[in-house]
Design a protein around this motif. Structure first.
Motif, PDB file in Angstrom:
ATOM      1  N   THR A  42       3.673  -0.263  -9.526  1.00 64.83           N
ATOM      2  CA  THR A  42       3.308   0.672  -8.063  1.00 64.83           C
ATOM      3  C   THR A  42       2.871  -0.324  -7.059  1.00 64.83           C
ATOM      4  OG1 THR A  42       1.164   1.174  -8.580  1.00 64.83           O
ATOM      5  CG2 THR A  42       2.993   2.548  -9.131  1.00 64.83           C
ATOM      6  N   PRO A  43       2.906  -0.115  -5.964  1.00 67.58           N
ATOM      7  CA  PRO A  43       2.242  -1.202  -4.748  1.00 67.58           C
ATOM      8  C   PRO A  43       0.607  -1.409  -4.907  1.00 67.58           C
ATOM      9  CG  PRO A  43       3.941   0.177  -3.766  1.00 67.58           C
ATOM     10  CD  PRO A  43       3.790   0.854  -5.014  1.00 67.58           C
ATOM     11  N   GLU A  44       0.400  -0.167  -5.282  1.00 70.33           N
ATOM     12  CA  GLU A  44      -1.524  -0.036  -5.664  1.00 70.33           C
ATOM     13  C   GLU A  44      -1.738  -1.041  -6.830  1.00 70.33           C
ATOM     14  OE1 GLU A  44       0.039   3.160  -3.266  1.00 70.33           O
ATOM     15  OE2 GLU A  44       0.496   2.661  -5.461  1.00 70.33           O
ATOM     16  N   LEU A  45      -0.771  -0.994  -7.799  1.00 75.58           N
ATOM     17  CA  LEU A  45      -1.173  -1.991  -8.813  1.00 75.58           C
ATOM     18  C   LEU A  45      -0.809  -3.570  -8.534  1.00 75.58           C
ATOM     19  CD1 LEU A  45       0.557   0.056 -11.857  1.00 75.58           C
ATOM     20  CD2 LEU A  45      -2.059  -0.665 -11.391  1.00 75.58           C
ATOM     21  N   SER A  90      -3.470   3.558 -18.135  1.00 71.40           N
ATOM     22  CA  SER A  90      -4.116   3.217 -17.044  1.00 71.40           C
ATOM     23  C   SER A  90      -4.860   1.978 -17.088  1.00 71.40           C
ATOM     24  CB  SER A  90      -4.730   4.615 -16.563  1.00 71.40           C
ATOM     25  OG  SER A  90      -6.126   4.493 -17.126  1.00 71.40           O
ATOM     26  N   ASP A  96      -1.251  -4.646  -5.441  1.00 65.95           N
ATOM     27  CA  ASP A  96      -2.306  -5.039  -4.658  1.00 65.95           C
ATOM     28  C   ASP A  96      -3.542  -5.033  -5.636  1.00 65.95           C
ATOM     29  OD1 ASP A  96      -1.134  -4.494  -2.110  1.00 65.95           O
ATOM     30  OD2 ASP A  96      -1.634  -2.440  -1.980  1.00 65.95           O
ATOM     31  N   ALA A  97      -3.958  -4.317  -6.757  1.00 67.51           N
ATOM     32  CA  ALA A  97      -5.101  -4.471  -7.462  1.00 67.51           C
ATOM     33  C   ALA A  97      -4.783  -6.247  -8.215  1.00 67.51           C
ATOM     34  CB  ALA A  97      -5.151  -3.537  -8.453  1.00 67.51           C
ATOM     35  N   LYS A 131       6.078  -6.169  -4.610  1.00 69.42           N
ATOM     36  CA  LYS A 131       5.298  -5.304  -5.148  1.00 69.42           C
ATOM     37  C   LYS A 131       6.012  -4.050  -6.105  1.00 69.42           C
ATOM     38  CE  LYS A 131       1.740  -5.760  -1.603  1.00 69.42           C
ATOM     39  NZ  LYS A 131       0.944  -5.146  -0.559  1.00 69.42           N
ATOM     40  N   ARG A 138       2.735   2.710 -14.620  1.00 64.46           N
ATOM     41  CA  ARG A 138       3.693   3.578 -13.446  1.00 64.46           C
ATOM     42  C   ARG A 138       4.259   4.788 -14.445  1.00 64.46           C
ATOM     43  NH1 ARG A 138       8.618   4.743 -12.519  1.00 64.46           N
ATOM     44  NH2 ARG A 138       9.378   3.068 -14.378  1.00 64.46           N
TER      45      ARG A 138
END
Length: 382
Positions: free
Chosen positions: A279-282, A127, A284-285, A269, A122
């Motif tokens: 992050t929410p995307e992480l 990454s 989710d991943a 999340k 984040r």
């Protein structure tokens, strides 16, 4: 649940190395103080009263399983269930276990390590596509290993190394040793459950932040959540020994009350108790299998003909792992088993520290988790 029991019996052989220390170690007097979760907002002290017979069935199952196992094998355990508003809606202790007893949680450390690394991402310091070549200066085939490979145990490295259990080393020294070992497979082509992947991932975080792993864990999660210094990563967690070479995949010591806010942050999340981590995307991943076509190498399911998959530092509980799962877990070798069910809207900690020499430990705890899930859903009105 017989198939699940067999599945996790086999996993106990794999998971033991992620706990550290001899199975006969005592807890060394490191019982947590009551209310030691400090500034966290998860209600660790006053569970909501039981909702009648629905929760009675949960308690009855816990009591029966401990009685069936016998006090010599299962002297005690506890279950705490939190709803989506972080209220402790149920708590039940059996035998000598308490919600403030601090123990080694073995592979339940993995999911928490993932949250720490997600926050380094984040901040823009890493990454999921950062490579060991870029960050650690590795060369050859190993230079192409990404953080995504490491967090999903698809790096192609040998999955275990004895250096992870040596408290006289530093994490940097252990990872330098791991770097010299030959690859088993090209990155992203083979899944092998084990400890080395997260050691390397954590070292990448150390290099990019200029902090040791335990400093990073403390500043990212432990201090903001009010957790005491004793909640940390050790090389040998049952002995509470070695912090310079922490076992990232299995070295955390904590109590149920202290683990709850850590699990809450993952459940939400990365946004919890005024914190934003990852992050929410992480997150989710985390719930998706990143390489669905990998060869399954060292895995508890390969000999049982079952297709049980792994995301980023978490096991996935659904039939569509490539698309994402609403339920994930991170069970440990000594029985400690956290899980979350975002679809129903709760997270839970099944706390215990059993003798890993009993090959049925993980089978016992994950079998119990599976049988508890429909009862918990019913008690929550689902």
């Amino acid at each position: 649940m017989n198939v699940v029991r067999l599945l996790w019996l086999s996993l106990s052989v794999v998971l033991w190395a992620c706990g550290g220390g001899a199975s006969s170690d005592s807890d060394g007097g490191t019982t947590a103080d009551a209310g030691s979760d400090g500034g966290s907002t998860a209600d660790a002290g006053n569970p909501i009263p039981d909702a009648g017979t629905a929760w009675d069935a949960v308690g009855a199952l816990l009591d029966a399983r401990v009685a069936d196992a016998g006090s010599d094998k299962v002297p005690g355990l506890g279950l705490a269930v939190y709803d989506a508003q972080d209220r402790k809606v149920y708590e039940h202790m059996v035998g000598d276990f308490t919600p403030d007893r601090r123990v080694a949680v073995a592979s339940s450390s993995k999911m928490i390590a993932g949250a720490v690394i997600f926050d380094v991402i984040r901040q823009g310091l890493l990454s999921l596509d950062s490579t060991t070549g870029e960050v650690l200066g590795w060369t050859g085939d190993k230079a192409h290993i990404t953080l995504r490979h490491l967090l999903s145990f698809t790096s192609g490295m040998q999955n275990e190394h004895l250096c992870t259990l040596q408290p006289d080393l530093t994490l940097a020294e252990c990872v330098a040793i791991i770097a010299t070992t030959p690859q088993v497979a090209p990155p992203g082509t083979r899944f092998d459950y084990g400890s080395t992947h997260l050691e390397v991932a954590a070292r990448m975080a150390e290099v990019k932040t200029g902090k040791t792993w335990n400093q990073l864990f403390r500043e990212t999660l432990a201090n903001p959540l009010g957790l005491p210094p004793e909640v940390t990563y050790f090389t040998l967690p049952r002995k509470a020994q070695g912090t310079s070479n922490p076992l990232i995949a299995g070295g955390l010591r904590t109590s149920m009350n202290e683990y709850a806010p850590l699990l809450a942050l993952v459940f939400h999340k990365g946004s919890y108790a005024g914190l934003v981590r990852g992050t929410p995307e992480l997150f989710d991943a985390q719930t998706r299998e990143p390489y669905p076509g990998v060869v399954i190498g060292n895995s508890p399911v390969k000999d049982l003909g079952l297709d049980y998959r792994y995301g980023l530092t978490a096991w996935l509980h659904c039939d569509t792992p490539a698309d994402g799962c609403g339920t994930i877990s991170s069970p440990g070798a000594f029985g400690w088993t956290p899980w979350m069910d975002r679809e129903t809207g709760y997270y839970a900690v099944l706390g215990m520290q059993l003798d890993r020499n009993d090959e049925g430990v993980v089978g016992f705890s994950v079998d119990l988790m599976g049988d508890l899930q429909p009862l918990i859903r019913a008690a929550l009105g689902h």
